[in-house]
Write a protein that holds these residues in place. Structure first.
Motif, PDB file in Angstrom:
ATOM      1  N   MET A   1       0.671  -0.798   0.075  1.00 55.96           N
ATOM      2  CA  MET A   1      -0.015   0.225   0.057  1.00 55.96           C
ATOM      3  C   MET A   1       0.788   1.215  -0.127  1.00 55.96           C
ATOM      4  N   THR A   2       0.480   2.309  -0.834  1.00 54.15           N
ATOM      5  CA  THR A   2       0.983   3.363  -0.912  1.00 54.15           C
ATOM      6  C   THR A   2       1.046   4.284   0.296  1.00 54.15           C
ATOM      7  N   SER A   3       1.906   4.755   1.130  1.00 55.26           N
ATOM      8  CA  SER A   3       2.247   5.932   2.581  1.00 55.26           C
ATOM      9  C   SER A   3       2.222   7.243   1.880  1.00 55.26           C
ATOM     10  N   PHE A   4       0.815   7.969   3.004  1.00 49.61           N
ATOM     11  CA  PHE A   4      -0.015   8.515   2.977  1.00 49.61           C
ATOM     12  C   PHE A   4       0.803   9.894   1.768  1.00 49.61           C
ATOM     13  N   PRO A   5       2.808  10.072   2.514  1.00 53.37           N
ATOM     14  CA  PRO A   5       3.065  11.181   1.753  1.00 53.37           C
ATOM     15  C   PRO A   5       3.601  10.653   0.417  1.00 53.37           C
ATOM     16  N   ARG A   6       4.109   9.439  -0.107  1.00 51.31           N
ATOM     17  CA  ARG A   6       3.803   9.532  -1.579  1.00 51.31           C
ATOM     18  C   ARG A   6       2.528   9.903  -2.047  1.00 51.31           C
ATOM     19  N   GLN A   7       1.583   9.146  -1.742  1.00 47.83           N
ATOM     20  CA  GLN A   7       0.227   9.892  -2.070  1.00 47.83           C
ATOM     21  C   GLN A   7       0.355  11.034  -2.618  1.00 47.83           C
ATOM     22  N   ALA A   8       1.053  11.960  -1.480  1.00 48.22           N
ATOM     23  CA  ALA A   8       0.496  13.408  -1.335  1.00 48.22           C
ATOM     24  C   ALA A   8       1.169  13.663  -2.788  1.00 48.22           C
ATOM     25  N   ALA A   9       2.658  13.274  -2.579  1.00 45.88           N
ATOM     26  CA  ALA A   9       3.396  13.510  -3.812  1.00 45.88           C
ATOM     27  C   ALA A   9       3.406  13.096  -5.612  1.00 45.88           C
ATOM     28  N   GLY A  10       2.436  12.288  -5.254  1.00 42.44           N
ATOM     29  CA  GLY A  10       2.028  12.095  -6.443  1.00 42.44           C
ATOM     30  C   GLY A  10       0.604  12.441  -6.839  1.00 42.44           C
ATOM     31  N   LEU A  11       0.724  13.527  -5.940  1.00 43.28           N
ATOM     32  CA  LEU A  11      -1.293  14.395  -6.980  1.00 43.28           C
ATOM     33  C   LEU A  11      -0.639  15.665  -8.065  1.00 43.28           C
ATOM     34  N   ASP A  12      -1.385  15.304  -9.248  1.00 38.30           N
ATOM     35  CA  ASP A  12      -0.977  15.716 -10.692  1.00 38.30           C
ATOM     36  C   ASP A  12      -1.152  17.488 -10.396  1.00 38.30           C
ATOM     37  N   ARG A  13       0.458  17.267 -10.638  1.00 38.46           N
ATOM     38  CA  ARG A  13       0.607  18.862 -10.333  1.00 38.46           C
ATOM     39  C   ARG A  13       0.062  19.720 -10.861  1.00 38.46           C
ATOM     40  N   MET A  14       0.094  20.165 -12.425  1.00 40.36           N
ATOM     41  CA  MET A  14      -0.863  20.160 -13.494  1.00 40.36           C
ATOM     42  C   MET A  14      -1.832  20.596 -13.045  1.00 40.36           C
ATOM     43  N   ILE A  15      -3.166  19.519 -12.102  1.00 40.54           N
ATOM     44  CA  ILE A  15      -4.381  20.007 -11.871  1.00 40.54           C
ATOM     45  C   ILE A  15      -4.260  20.218 -10.915  1.00 40.54           C
ATOM     46  N   HIS A  16      -3.349  20.622  -9.664  1.00 35.49           N
ATOM     47  CA  HIS A  16      -3.345  21.066  -8.476  1.00 35.49           C
ATOM     48  C   HIS A  16      -3.801  22.351  -8.029  1.00 35.49           C
ATOM     49  N   GLU A  17      -2.790  23.029  -9.567  1.00 36.67           N
ATOM     50  CA  GLU A  17      -2.603  24.841  -9.366  1.00 36.67           C
ATOM     51  C   GLU A  17      -3.896  25.044  -9.430  1.00 36.67           C
ATOM     52  N   PRO A  18      -5.217  25.838  -7.782  1.00 39.65           N
ATOM     53  CA  PRO A  18      -6.094  26.012  -7.853  1.00 39.65           C
ATOM     54  C   PRO A  18      -7.234  26.844  -9.090  1.00 39.65           C
ATOM     55  N   ALA A  19      -6.146  27.624  -9.829  1.00 35.21           N
ATOM     56  CA  ALA A  19      -6.404  28.227 -11.052  1.00 35.21           C
ATOM     57  C   ALA A  19      -6.651  26.856 -12.493  1.00 35.21           C
ATOM     58  N   ARG A  20      -5.618  26.052 -12.000  1.00 34.14           N
ATOM     59  CA  ARG A  20      -5.634  25.479 -13.323  1.00 34.14           C
ATOM     60  C   ARG A  20      -6.973  24.090 -12.772  1.00 34.14           C
ATOM     61  N   LEU A  21      -6.951  24.256 -11.617  1.00 27.60           N
ATOM     62  CA  LEU A  21      -8.307  22.740 -11.586  1.00 27.60           C
ATOM     63  C   LEU A  21      -9.756  23.210 -11.329  1.00 27.60           C
ATOM     64  N   THR A  22      -9.853  24.829 -10.857  1.00 24.70           N
ATOM     65  CA  THR A  22     -11.301  26.140 -11.348  1.00 24.70           C
ATOM     66  C   THR A  22     -11.128  25.394 -12.539  1.00 24.70           C
ATOM     67  N   LEU A  23     -10.623  25.504 -13.954  1.00 31.32           N
ATOM     68  CA  LEU A  23     -10.639  24.873 -15.153  1.00 31.32           C
ATOM     69  C   LEU A  23     -11.322  23.829 -15.191  1.00 31.32           C
ATOM     70  N   MET A  24     -10.351  22.645 -14.748  1.00 33.88           N
ATOM     71  CA  MET A  24     -10.898  21.626 -15.280  1.00 33.88           C
ATOM     72  C   MET A  24     -12.347  21.090 -13.994  1.00 33.88           C
ATOM     73  N   VAL A  25     -12.540  21.994 -12.979  1.00 32.80           N
ATOM     74  CA  VAL A  25     -14.024  21.388 -12.394  1.00 32.80           C
ATOM     75  C   VAL A  25     -15.089  21.674 -13.711  1.00 32.80           C
ATOM     76  N   LEU A  26     -15.112  23.141 -14.323  1.00 34.80           N
ATOM     77  CA  LEU A  26     -15.468  23.750 -14.662  1.00 34.80           C
ATOM     78  C   LEU A  26     -16.313  23.246 -16.450  1.00 34.80           C
ATOM     79  N   LEU A  27     -14.601  22.573 -17.032  1.00 31.35           N
ATOM     80  CA  LEU A  27     -14.730  22.336 -18.020  1.00 31.35           C
ATOM     81  C   LEU A  27     -15.161  20.214 -18.207  1.00 31.35           C
ATOM     82  N   SER A  28     -15.155  20.047 -17.227  1.00 34.99           N
ATOM     83  CA  SER A  28     -15.876  18.591 -16.140  1.00 34.99           C
ATOM     84  C   SER A  28     -17.058  18.581 -16.631  1.00 34.99           C
ATOM     85  N   ALA A  29     -18.035  19.625 -16.350  1.00 35.72           N
ATOM     86  CA  ALA A  29     -19.345  19.536 -16.049  1.00 35.72           C
ATOM     87  C   ALA A  29     -20.114  20.054 -17.360  1.00 35.72           C
ATOM     88  N   VAL A  30     -19.392  20.046 -18.933  1.00 35.45           N
ATOM     89  CA  VAL A  30     -19.468  19.974 -19.958  1.00 35.45           C
ATOM     90  C   VAL A  30     -19.080  20.079 -21.052  1.00 35.45           C
TER      91      VAL A  30
END
Lengths: 214, 102
Positions: B1-30
């Motif tokens: 099982m992957t440990s918690f710190p490793r999971q956190a490090a594995g988050l996609d940074r391209m999406i994790h940035e707040p502005a881009r995450l906002t865009l991804m959420v908006l685009l996922s609904a349309v």
């Protein structure tokens, strides 16, 4: 802490935003208003009932065939430059609890609309059913309106329902007949046309947002 | 099982940035949305929105189609299949991390 960024929307917020944008301009209300006012007006014209029904079917056909084109034209002209264009997802997942409720209510309203009067006529006779017509018409219109409200989540629809129920109560008291029913549908049409017109005017007054040059 | 710190490090940074995450959420609904819609709903400035969309396009997460309606430029944006997958995987990972945190 990054305070310059807006709050990240939830997926539910994002779906709500598309619906709000779709209903914000009032164009759908205007289409329903034309249909409802047209149906109400036909009731006041002294014609054979079959001709009236044919005119109504013709009205639905014209709006059904031309309506989407008219709406697209108006949205491209007024809404898209101000609120932006967004196409709701076509591959929507299974409807949620609220979505299912809206669907069930839609079917119930359609059944009520087409068979309610027939059942009422069989149950209490033609003359008596006319007496209840204004309230039946109001309930049908309110049901359609409430379903739209559940789907769209716009406070505008609740104002429509309140106005319509108030008017229907007056008509039921003063004018309990088929003409009273027409008066209710005409009023529903006017309410929708006014509400839709105001919404379109508000949209039109928003600033046009230009894109950077391609 | 992957440990918690490793999971956190594995988050996609391209999406994790707040502005881009906002865009991804908006685009996922349309299915698709234009620049003006994203501008209004995200609350970003034109420059910011343009640059974040370019980053997402470079990552292969969105598809950008530039065109005209009459003489007015219109940019239509939609999530690609890869973008959809990345967003779903990001959400799953974020849920796991939230579960770890209690």
């Amino acid at each position: 802490m990054q305070t310059g960024y807006p709050r990240v929307p939830t997926p539910e917020d994002a779906v709500g935003a598309v619906h709000r944008r779709y209903n914000a301009d009032g164009i759908s209300d205007l289409v329903f208003g034309v249909l409802s006012a047209g149906y109400g007006l036909i009731g006041f014209i002294d014609l054979d009932p079959h001709i009236k029904e044919a005119v109504f079917v013709l009205l639905i056909a014209v709006l059904g065939l031309g309506g989407p084109d008219i709406q697209t034209f108006l949205r491209r002209r007024f809404t898209d430059p101000r609120l932006g264009y967004a196409k709701p997802r076509s591959d929507t997942e299974a409807p949620s609890g609220q979505g299912r409720l809206v669907t069930v209510l839609w079917v119930a309203a359609l059944l009520l609309f087409f068979f309610g009067r027939w059942i009422l006529r069989l149950a209490v006779g033609t003359d008596h059913s006319a007496r209840f017509s204004p309230m039946v018409a109001a309930l049908e219109a309110c049901l359609l309106t409430l379903m739209a409200a559940l789907g769209a989540g716009s406070p505008r629809f609740y104002v429509y329902v309140t106005a319509l129920l108030g008017w229907a109560a007056l008509v039921q008291f003063w004018w309990p007949s088929r003409l009273g029913e027409s008066a209710v549908w005409l009023a529903a049409g006017v309410i929708y046309l006014v509400g839709g017109g105001v919404a379109l005017w508000r949209t039109y007054r928003l600033p046009v947002l230009d894109e950077p040059a391609a | 099982m992957t440990s918690f710190p490793r999971q956190a490090a594995g988050l996609d940074r391209m999406i994790h940035e707040p502005a881009r995450l906002t865009l991804m959420v908006l685009l996922s609904a349309v299915d698709e949305a234009d620049f003006v819609y994203l501008l209004r709903e995200s609350g970003l400035t034109k420059g910011n929105l343009g640059s974040h969309l370019t980053r997402l396009e470079e990552a292969g997460y969105v598809e950008i189609e530039k065109g005209f309606v009459g003489k007015v430029p219109r940019t239509v944006v939609r999530l690609t299949a890869a973008g959809q997958r990345a967003f779903t995987s990001y959400r799953t990972m974020l849920r796991k991390i939230a579960a770890h945190l209690g």
